[in-house]
Design an enzyme around this catalytic site. Sequence first.
Site, PDB file in Angstrom:
ATOM      1  N   ASP A   1     -15.275   0.521  -0.294  1.00  0.00           N
ATOM      2  CA  ASP A   1     -14.036   1.028   0.288  1.00  0.00           C
ATOM      3  C   ASP A   1     -12.931   0.979  -0.751  1.00  0.00           C
ATOM      4  OD1 ASP A   1     -12.182   2.039   2.140  1.00  0.00           O
ATOM      5  OD2 ASP A   1     -13.048   0.858   3.749  1.00  0.00           O
ATOM      6  N   GLN A   2     -11.898   1.751  -0.498  1.00  0.00           N
ATOM      7  CA  GLN A   2     -10.736   1.820  -1.376  1.00  0.00           C
ATOM      8  C   GLN A   2      -9.474   1.564  -0.577  1.00  0.00           C
ATOM      9  OE1 GLN A   2     -10.980   5.871  -2.827  1.00  0.00           O
ATOM     10  NE2 GLN A   2     -11.064   5.138  -4.920  1.00  0.00           N
TER      11      GLN A   2
END
Length: 198
Positions: free
Chosen positions: A75-76
């Site tokens: 994830d970012q």
Amino acid sequence: MPPSLILASGSASRAALLTGAGISFTKIPADLDEDAIKDDGLARGMSPKAIALKLAEAKALHVSARNPGLVLGGDQVLQLEKDLISKSHTMDDARDLLKRMSGKTHYLHGGLALAEGGHIVWSTVESAEMHVRRLSDDYIDGYLERAGDKILSSVGCYQLEGEGVHLFEAIRGDYFTVLGLSLFPLLAQLRHMRIVPA
């Protein structure tokens, strides 16, 4: 030979990067309330990097608890000044975000985690420094019209591998981190675990 990895993400970009690197995998997206995890991290005073890692680990653990094998979560988070930015829901939201990012630097923090048997076996977080050039209102409107709704699937309303590259004057950091999957540390770990050839 069966796939040696499960990708706990619905991201087309992450899947394309794994495919391009010749890694066999199956895709089982984690069904999590990412905003709740983010909000909890903020309430606990966690850094943006730590929140990115927490999201990646949560995805990997969620899928690993229900499926045998090695699970990759990724994830970012986008940090703009002191705020963590979520995906825009409408084109008007996207326009507002692009105006806010114009002429400023933001950071993409990308977390990756590998889980097996419901336990994290490896994790990392990588960051990229993104310098957005000054954008006129006319340019933003034209960009949104050309890009269409697909940019709403990206937290910063851009895909660097497409026209989104025109938003920037400089980037410091790994290209793959910007795309959502820090391939170099991941490949090193998969080689170490003998998942891919050394």
